[in-house]
Design a protein around this motif. Structure first.
Motif, PDB file in Angstrom:
ATOM      1  N   GLN A  58       0.939  -1.104  -0.034  1.00  0.00           N
ATOM      2  CA  GLN A  58       0.018  -0.049  -0.090  1.00  0.00           C
ATOM      3  C   GLN A  58       0.883   1.069   0.078  1.00  0.00           C
ATOM      4  OE1 GLN A  58      -2.748   0.090   3.433  1.00  0.00           O
ATOM      5  NE2 GLN A  58      -3.143   2.257   2.917  1.00  0.00           N
ATOM      6  N   LYS A  59       1.951   1.156   0.844  1.00  0.00           N
ATOM      7  CA  LYS A  59       2.891   2.357   0.779  1.00  0.00           C
ATOM      8  C   LYS A  59       3.906   2.537  -0.304  1.00  0.00           C
ATOM      9  CE  LYS A  59       2.352   4.278   4.969  1.00  0.00           C
ATOM     10  NZ  LYS A  59       1.966   5.605   5.403  1.00  0.00           N
ATOM     11  N   THR A  60       4.380   1.342  -0.920  1.00  0.00           N
ATOM     12  CA  THR A  60       5.271   1.500  -1.896  1.00  0.00           C
ATOM     13  C   THR A  60       5.038   0.868  -3.140  1.00  0.00           C
ATOM     14  OG1 THR A  60       6.392  -0.551  -1.441  1.00  0.00           O
ATOM     15  CG2 THR A  60       7.137   1.539   0.108  1.00  0.00           C
ATOM     16  N   GLY A  61       3.796   0.198  -3.287  1.00  0.00           N
ATOM     17  CA  GLY A  61       3.558  -0.567  -4.434  1.00  0.00           C
ATOM     18  C   GLY A  61       3.664   0.434  -5.752  1.00  0.00           C
ATOM     19  N   SER A  62       3.496   1.737  -5.778  1.00  0.00           N
ATOM     20  CA  SER A  62       3.941   2.527  -7.178  1.00  0.00           C
ATOM     21  C   SER A  62       5.226   2.907  -7.576  1.00  0.00           C
ATOM     22  CB  SER A  62       3.063   3.484  -7.066  1.00  0.00           C
ATOM     23  OG  SER A  62       2.948   4.569  -6.043  1.00  0.00           O
ATOM     24  N   LEU A  63       6.180   2.543  -6.342  1.00  0.00           N
ATOM     25  CA  LEU A  63       7.469   2.971  -6.359  1.00  0.00           C
ATOM     26  C   LEU A  63       8.327   2.254  -7.096  1.00  0.00           C
ATOM     27  CD1 LEU A  63       7.840   4.527  -2.874  1.00  0.00           C
ATOM     28  CD2 LEU A  63       7.195   5.860  -4.847  1.00  0.00           C
ATOM     29  N   GLN A  64       9.409   2.712  -7.935  1.00  0.00           N
ATOM     30  CA  GLN A  64      10.631   1.864  -8.749  1.00  0.00           C
ATOM     31  C   GLN A  64      11.740   2.232  -8.205  1.00  0.00           C
ATOM     32  OE1 GLN A  64       9.339   2.249 -12.963  1.00  0.00           O
ATOM     33  NE2 GLN A  64       8.301   0.334 -12.781  1.00  0.00           N
ATOM     34  N   TYR A  75       9.339  -2.799  -3.898  1.00  0.00           N
ATOM     35  CA  TYR A  75       9.248  -3.896  -2.823  1.00  0.00           C
ATOM     36  C   TYR A  75       9.903  -4.927  -2.876  1.00  0.00           C
ATOM     37  CZ  TYR A  75       5.541  -4.885  -6.283  1.00  0.00           C
ATOM     38  OH  TYR A  75       5.013  -5.355  -7.357  1.00  0.00           O
ATOM     39  N   LEU A  76      10.571  -5.294  -4.048  1.00  0.00           N
ATOM     40  CA  LEU A  76      11.290  -6.438  -4.079  1.00  0.00           C
ATOM     41  C   LEU A  76      12.708  -6.671  -3.384  1.00  0.00           C
ATOM     42  CD1 LEU A  76      11.497  -6.917  -8.323  1.00  0.00           C
ATOM     43  CD2 LEU A  76      10.175  -8.284  -6.334  1.00  0.00           C
ATOM     44  N   HIS A  77      13.226  -5.592  -3.024  1.00  0.00           N
ATOM     45  CA  HIS A  77      14.369  -5.698  -2.003  1.00  0.00           C
ATOM     46  C   HIS A  77      13.882  -5.910  -0.580  1.00  0.00           C
ATOM     47  CE1 HIS A  77      17.976  -4.529   0.142  1.00  0.00           C
ATOM     48  NE2 HIS A  77      17.150  -3.495   0.772  1.00  0.00           N
ATOM     49  N   PRO A  78      12.902  -5.375  -0.033  1.00  0.00           N
ATOM     50  CA  PRO A  78      12.434  -5.680   1.097  1.00  0.00           C
ATOM     51  C   PRO A  78      12.070  -7.191   1.416  1.00  0.00           C
ATOM     52  CG  PRO A  78      11.635  -3.561   0.594  1.00  0.00           C
ATOM     53  CD  PRO A  78      12.231  -3.948  -0.598  1.00  0.00           C
ATOM     54  N   LEU A  79      11.347  -7.590   0.273  1.00  0.00           N
ATOM     55  CA  LEU A  79      11.104  -9.041   0.190  1.00  0.00           C
ATOM     56  C   LEU A  79      12.270  -9.955   0.404  1.00  0.00           C
ATOM     57  CD1 LEU A  79       8.654 -11.263   0.201  1.00  0.00           C
ATOM     58  CD2 LEU A  79       8.881 -11.019  -2.454  1.00  0.00           C
ATOM     59  N   ARG A  80      13.270  -9.622  -0.472  1.00  0.00           N
ATOM     60  CA  ARG A  80      14.292 -10.405  -0.341  1.00  0.00           C
ATOM     61  C   ARG A  80      15.193 -10.078   1.117  1.00  0.00           C
ATOM     62  NH1 ARG A  80      15.214  -7.949  -5.968  1.00  0.00           N
ATOM     63  NH2 ARG A  80      16.730  -6.659  -4.661  1.00  0.00           N
TER      64      ARG A  80
END
Length: 639
Positions: free
Chosen positions: A46-52, A60-65
């Motif tokens: 919700q907070k970062t879905g549109s950020l690249q 959000y890929l880096h936080p998931l990793r």
């Protein structure tokens, strides 16, 4: 912290990503914890879905990793959620209260601590500076999971460093090899340390990395057959001995090979001790039995047996190491129990591993035995906070790290106070300090500061240093500045230390002068009576010479014939005082500078010796003349 999530995945759908996460870690979390993690993931999207990112991939890929790295070490749900949010404050600096309200104080504290470490300057030019940075990182964290999250963040950054410029690659690689890799090693997290070192080598010295990689790949077939034969022999011997073991084989990681190349000045193909077997058994007693079995199979190399069970490493590492000659090549074999292996791979992260069973209780430090510097933590109710405080105190020793209101870090000795802190900022601030706040609350100026406090200094233009401050400060800079100000500006200031030193010098010089006077008096008594009436020329004699630049001290103005002492002055040649002169007694370092002097009697020792020779010659002539006269009397000439 092994890699468990595909870093080059092309999947970007948030729902599929979180589903994949739980497929990879199916038994790590309870249903309630899984629900909490999914809720945190939804909040992040919700907070970062549109950020690249700059590379064009979703933010959000880096936080998931990072969360996957933490889950791979079987850390708890709070740590995984903190992995999702570890750099969220860069996106929304005011969201911390919201995180605390929805996910708890622990998650918020880890996020806050991680953001604080991210904002620090970690550049280092020397090994000593790098060690200071590592100590500072410990000082600024109250929960070790902050360090673990940050290590996971740096590890994922290294795994995906190919997406940035070469200059940025080298900078990050240097930071990791100087700060984060040794930090992981200090915590006993060898899996993280080894991977960080290999990735740092890949980007800091790509030529060496590719050369080593090619050599290792080229000999893979030969290595596999060699190791499989050795493993088969050990399994056969242990089966006969009734010992159940688990054996894994590996080649040493690239950075270790690189260090051996540099140390021995050899090419990777010239190194033979690049292979190792790891034998894991059930008990410590079996470890020692296995050493005997291995040494019965192959000849051990002299000086290559290490007993880290009886004498563990400072980070809690335990194992037996031996190197044997197997088929003409050195083969390193490590022997340890499952518990030792757990700590060797994960270090202090093992403190948060889950127990086997259905209740998912957290493992206490006493369940893991020796974690840090091999001090058993026997308190059954030891909390995580106290555990880390003990670890941190051992690592930091006698130093603390505190913040300025702007976020700058100041390192001070343990026991330092706000006055020391003020002088650490600037001498002008220290001279005008009248009060201080720690974390927004007024504190006494002389109260010892604590790690991670934010110190605000209150000043007044009319204030100045005092003798009380001089007695209270702990740092040499504060002490020197206050002392200098008091000496120059305070007429009532009595430098007790200097006074005591001066009195000690006077006492020593008085004793020396008394000894000189007594020696002169004793020499005077031994002189014959005829020498008591001596005509002095007023000149000073040193040995046989009077050709010196001599100054007679005006304080005592010794007269010819008085007992005297002398010393070498810097500008006035030889200065002569009366032996009892108090001024002479106060001269610093007088024993080293003194020189024996005496009044000249009008003749030098050389003249005296000459007169003695002439007198002896005259006496001899008289004796000879007397002998001739006697002969004439006895034997008169015949006419």
């Amino acid at each position: 912290m092994t890699e468990t999530f595909e870093t080059n995945t092309t999947e970007t759908d948030p729902q599929k990503l979180i589903d994949t996460f739980f497929v990879q870690f199916p038994e790590n979390y309870t249903p309630d914890e899984e629900e909490e993690i999914r809720r945190a993931w939804a909040w992040l999207i919700q907070k970062t879905g549109s950020l690249q990112r700059k590379c064009g991939k979703p933010y959000y890929l880096h936080p998931l990793r990072v969360a996957c790295v933490l889950a791979g070490s079987r850390l708890g749900a709070d740590a995984v959620i903190a992995g999702f949010f570890h750099n969220i404050l860069e996106v929304d600096g005011g969201c911390l209260p919201d995180i605390e309200a929805q996910f708890g104080k622990d998650v918020a504290a880890i996020c806050s601590g991680t953001a604080r470490l991210t904002g620090l300057k970690t550049e280092s030019r020397t090994m000593q500076e790098a060690d200071s940075v590592r100590k500072m990182l410990f000082a600024l964290t109250d929960d070790i999971r902050i360090i673990l999250v940050k290590l996971a963040d740096r590890l994922d950054r290294m795994r995906n460093l190919r997406n940035v410029s070469e200059e940025a690659q080298r900078a990050v690689a240097k930071e990791v090899i100087d700060i984060w890799s040794p930090l992981a090693g200090r915590l006993g997290m060898n899996d993280v340390k080894n991977e960080m070192e290999d990735l740092s080598l890949k980007y800091s010295n790509p030529e060496a990395f590719q050369q080593i990689k090619a050599i290792v790949a080229q000999k893979k077939g030969e290595r596999d057959g060699y190791l499989q034969a050795a493993v088969k022999k050990i399994y056969s011997a242990t089966e006969k001995a009734g010992i159940h073991v688990n054996i894994t084989s590996r080649a040493k990681h690239f950075y270790s090979i690189y260090q051996k190349m540099r140390k021995r000045n050899k090419e990777p193909g010239e190194l033979y001790d690049l292979l190792a077997l790891r034998v894991i058994c059930a008990t410590e007693q079996e470890c020692y039995t296995l050493v005997g079995i291995v040494h019965s199979l192959w000849k051990p190399m002299d000086g290559r047996f290490k007993d880290y069970i009886a004498m563990p490493k400072a980070n809690g590492y335990q194992s037996l190491h031996t190197t044997v000659i197997c088929e003409g090549k050195p083969l390193e074999i490590q022997i340890r129990t499952e518990a030792m292996h757990n700590i060797a791979e994960h270090g202090v992260a093992s403190h948060w591993l889950y127990k086997k069973g259905t209740n998912h209780d957290m493992v206490k430090a006493d369940d893991l035995g020796l974690i840090n510097q091999l001090k058993e933590l026997r308190d059954e109710h030891l909390s995580d906070e106290n555990f880390f405080k003990k670890l941190k105190d051992e690592l930091l020793g006698d130093e603390i790290y505190v913040f300025t209101p702007k976020g700058d870090v100041k390192r001070l000795p343990a026991g330092a106070n706000a006055i020391d802190f003020a002088y650490a900022i600037h001498s002008a601030v220290g001279e005008k300090i009248v009060g201080a706040k720690a974390d927004g609350k007024i504190i006494p100026l002389t109260a010892p500061l604590s790690n991670t406090q934010i110190i605000e200094v209150l000043t007044n233009p009319q204030a100045h240093p005092t003798q009380g401050q001089l007695a209270a400060v702990k740092t040499s800079k504060a002490r020197q500045r206050i002392h200098a100000w008091l000496t120059e500006n305070d007429p009532t200031f009595i430098d007790r230390e200097a006074q005591e030193k001066r009195e000690a010098e006077i006492a020593a010089n008085t004793l020396y002068s008394r000894q000189v006077a007594e020696r002169r008096a004793a020499e005077k008594k031994k002189r014959p009576l005829k020498e008591e009436k001596t005509d002095y020329t007023g000149k000073i004699r040193i040995d046989d010479t009077t050709n010196f630049f001599v100054t007679i001290a005006r304080c005592c103005n010794p007269a010819p014939g008085d007992p005297i002492v002398g010393y070498v002055s810097r500008k006035r040649g030889i200065t002569v005082h009366a032996a009892t002169c108090l001024t002479f007694q106060r001269i610093p370092d007088i024993e080293r500078r003194s020189i024996p002097v005496e009044w000249d009697t009008g003749e030098s020792k050389k003249n005296s010796r000459q007169k003695e020779k002439e007198a002896a010659r005259t006496e001899k002539l008289k004796e000879r003349s007397k002998q001739k006269n006697l002969e004439k009397t006895r034997f008169p000439r015949q006419r």
